[in-house]
Design an enzyme around this catalytic site. Structure first.
Site, PDB file in Angstrom:
ATOM      1  N   ARG A  58     105.920  65.271  19.734  1.00 31.52           N
ATOM      2  CA  ARG A  58     106.783  66.438  19.922  1.00 31.52           C
ATOM      3  C   ARG A  58     108.032  66.106  20.723  1.00 31.52           C
ATOM      4  NH1 ARG A  58     102.072  70.943  21.044  1.00 31.52           N
ATOM      5  NH2 ARG A  58     101.635  71.324  18.846  1.00 31.52           N
ATOM      6  N   LYS A  79      87.351  75.245  13.122  1.00 31.50           N
ATOM      7  CA  LYS A  79      86.905  76.629  12.960  1.00 31.50           C
ATOM      8  C   LYS A  79      87.536  77.388  11.808  1.00 31.50           C
ATOM      9  CE  LYS A  79      85.650  77.549  17.709  1.00 31.50           C
ATOM     10  NZ  LYS A  79      86.021  78.284  18.916  1.00 31.50           N
ATOM     11  N   GLY A 112      98.510  70.211  14.938  1.00 31.41           N
ATOM     12  CA  GLY A 112      98.322  69.212  15.995  1.00 31.41           C
ATOM     13  C   GLY A 112      97.382  68.077  15.643  1.00 31.41           C
ATOM     14  N   GLY A 118     100.492  76.951  15.012  1.00 33.25           N
ATOM     15  CA  GLY A 118     100.480  78.370  14.642  1.00 33.25           C
ATOM     16  C   GLY A 118     101.733  78.804  13.896  1.00 33.25           C
TER      17      GLY A 118
HETATM   18  P1  AMP Z   1      91.263  72.238  14.777  1.00 33.31           P
HETATM   19  O1  AMP Z   1      91.818  72.199  16.149  1.00 33.31           O
HETATM   20  O2  AMP Z   1      90.621  73.539  14.398  1.00 33.31           O
HETATM   21  O3  AMP Z   1      92.226  71.726  13.729  1.00 33.31           O
HETATM   22  O4  AMP Z   1      90.035  71.223  14.799  1.00 33.31           O
HETATM   23  C1  AMP Z   1      90.188  69.855  14.987  1.00 33.31           C
HETATM   24  C2  AMP Z   1      88.943  69.285  15.558  1.00 33.31           C
HETATM   25  O5  AMP Z   1      87.887  69.542  14.679  1.00 33.31           O
HETATM   26  C3  AMP Z   1      88.985  67.811  15.765  1.00 33.31           C
HETATM   27  O6  AMP Z   1      88.962  67.546  17.136  1.00 33.31           O
HETATM   28  C4  AMP Z   1      87.744  67.298  15.077  1.00 33.31           C
HETATM   29  O7  AMP Z   1      87.013  66.377  15.841  1.00 33.31           O
HETATM   30  C5  AMP Z   1      86.915  68.551  14.901  1.00 33.31           C
HETATM   31  N1  AMP Z   1      86.012  68.451  13.780  1.00 33.31           N
HETATM   32  C6  AMP Z   1      86.291  68.024  12.539  1.00 33.31           C
HETATM   33  N2  AMP Z   1      85.191  68.018  11.783  1.00 33.31           N
HETATM   34  C7  AMP Z   1      84.173  68.425  12.557  1.00 33.31           C
HETATM   35  C8  AMP Z   1      82.776  68.603  12.341  1.00 33.31           C
HETATM   36  N3  AMP Z   1      82.233  68.353  11.161  1.00 33.31           N
HETATM   37  N4  AMP Z   1      82.038  69.040  13.376  1.00 33.31           N
HETATM   38  C9  AMP Z   1      82.594  69.288  14.566  1.00 33.31           C
HETATM   39  N5  AMP Z   1      83.910  69.147  14.836  1.00 33.31           N
HETATM   40  C10 AMP Z   1      84.691  68.714  13.840  1.00 33.31           C
END
Ligand code: AMP
Length: 396
Positions: free
Chosen positions: A35, A198, A354, A377
């Site tokens: 960034r 999520k 990110g 976002g």
């Molecule tokens: P986000 O911030 O929602 O884009 O999520 C990214 C994070 O999701 C990363 O730190 C990954 O390690 C985690 N992640 C990806 N796949 C999985 C999984 N199968 N179980 C748990 N965490 C995960």
């Protein structure tokens, strides 16, 4: 409209809103400076054109002045990125001492203001606070796409104090142009890869993407909410039970709209959330009790490669698995490689959010994709077709 190219910065103090919300480790060292590097062209242009950049940013989510969120941690690195140019730091973002420092700036000198979010007024979009910021400079440059979806004091409200002296920075203007290649008229087939932890944070964009894409790949922890919706056994994998019904709806909608929804058929399951866990490859809906799906499996990787390889537009947001751990990085690496291959064949590829940016940098493939968006976002809201306050404030 004013632009960085046509504006005369000579002798002017340019208030540049950047997004320096970079990750820091426990020693306050920057672990990913993407960034910061993204804002350099604008800062350098102001310096080269005889102006003085006054840099404004937030860092983290402070509840008031908190030393750990001080922009002091960024000063030395910014100076280095600017080829050794001295960067002064103000004790605050408003107030007499800051005002005096801003007033004393000579052409080419750089000042960075202390964390804007040390004042609650920033996020409230407080006009009096915006005016105090505005008084420090002669023009306002919005180069923070990452906060463009917020009507905060520094990201939108202060525009009104610069009716004839406001503009986008280089990053925001190229960002908008690149996003429009995906939002406005994507070349088809258009594939969106939505990964990450999520469903709850990505649900709106997933629903919106169903109206736009030909292929929708679901990756990351989100997979298992979908697998549960299809009746699979997901063991102890990440799952948001409140979203299982939503996931069912998405599966139905995708069918109705003729969108190819790709939900991993196999996965790499582990007996604990650690790189040294025992590992086995199994169906995504056949995970043993207590085991967790932490990456996609080899069959899924082949499917990803095929779908991505045949695409003319690719949007990638979020990793396929826990890519931070070596044993669960293969899915994310494979997506990255497939995106690079598709790009070589002429596809337009946009990586945003990110964690996908962190993955692209970690695996050294940044040069192989068409555009990397540093926004999270704001990117998602733009892709959903919303008007972003930080963009509207400059355009109006
Ligand atoms: P986000 O911030 O929602 O884009 O999520 C990214 C994070 O999701 C990363 O730190 C990954 O390690 C985690 N992640 C990806 N796949 C999985 C999984 N199968 N179980 C748990 N965490 C995960």
């Amino acid at each position: 409209m004013q632009t960085i190219e046509n504006y005369d910065f000579s002798g002017k103090k340019a208030l540049i809103r950047v997004d320096f919300n970079v990750p820091l480790n426990e020693n306050f060292e920057i672990t990913d400076d993407t960034r910061m590097r993204a804002a350099l062209p604008t800062i350098q242009a102001v310096i080269e054109k005889g102006g003085s950049p006054i840099i404004m940013s937030h860092l983290g989510r402070p509840k008031g002045p908190e030393a750990k969120f001080s922009l002091k941690h960024l000063v030395a690195h910014l100076s280095e990125l600017l080829g050794g140019t001295e960067v002064k730091i103000a004790p605050d973002c408003i107030g007499d001492e800051t005002k005096a420092m801003a007033a004393a700036l000579k052409p080419g000198e750089v000042l960075i203001l202390e964390n804007l979010r040390f004042h609650g007024e920033e996020k409230k979009g407080d006009e009096a606070f915006a005016q105090q910021l505005a008084e420090l400079g002669d023009c306002w440059v919005n180069d923070a796409f990452g906060t463009a979806h917020r009507a905060h004091a520094s990201t939108a409200v202060m525009a009104k104090f610069f009716p004839n002296d406001k503009m986008f920075g280089t990053l925001v203007s190229s960002e908008v142009a690149s996003l429009d290649k995906v939002v406005a008229e994507p070349q088809r087939p258009f594939t969106a890869i939505m990964g990450g932890a999520k469903v709850s944070t990505k649900i709106t964009i997933i629903e919106n993407m169903l109206d736009k894409v030909d292929n929708l790949i679901i990756g990351g922890g989100m997979i298992f909410t979908f697998v549960k919706a299809m009746g699979g056994n997901i063991g102890g994998s990440l799952c948001e039970d409140d979203y299982v019904e939503m996931a069912k709806n998405i599966i139905e909608k995708a069918k109705a709209k003729g969108v190819n929804l790709v939900i991993a058929e196999d996965c790499v399951a582990a007996d604990k959330f650690a790189n040294d866990a025992a590992i086995e490859v199994c169906g995504s809906g056949e995970i043993k009790d207590g085991w967790l799906g932490l990456d996609v499996g080899p069959k899924t990787i082949e499917q990803f490669k095929e779908v991505i390889g045949n695409s003319k537009t690719v949007l990638w947001n979020g990793p396929a698995g826990v890519f931070e751990m070596e044993n669960f990085a293969a899915g994310t690496v494979a997506i990255g490689d497939a995106v690079v291959e598709a790009t070589k064949k002429g596809a337009f590829s946009l990586v945003g959010g990110g964690d996908s940016v962190a993955a692209v940098n970690k695996f050294g493939i940044a040069a192989g994709v068409s555009y990397i968006s540093t926004a999270g976002g704001a990117l998602l809201e733009y892709l959903e077709g919303k008007e972003l306050p930080g963009i509207a404030a400059v355009r109006s």
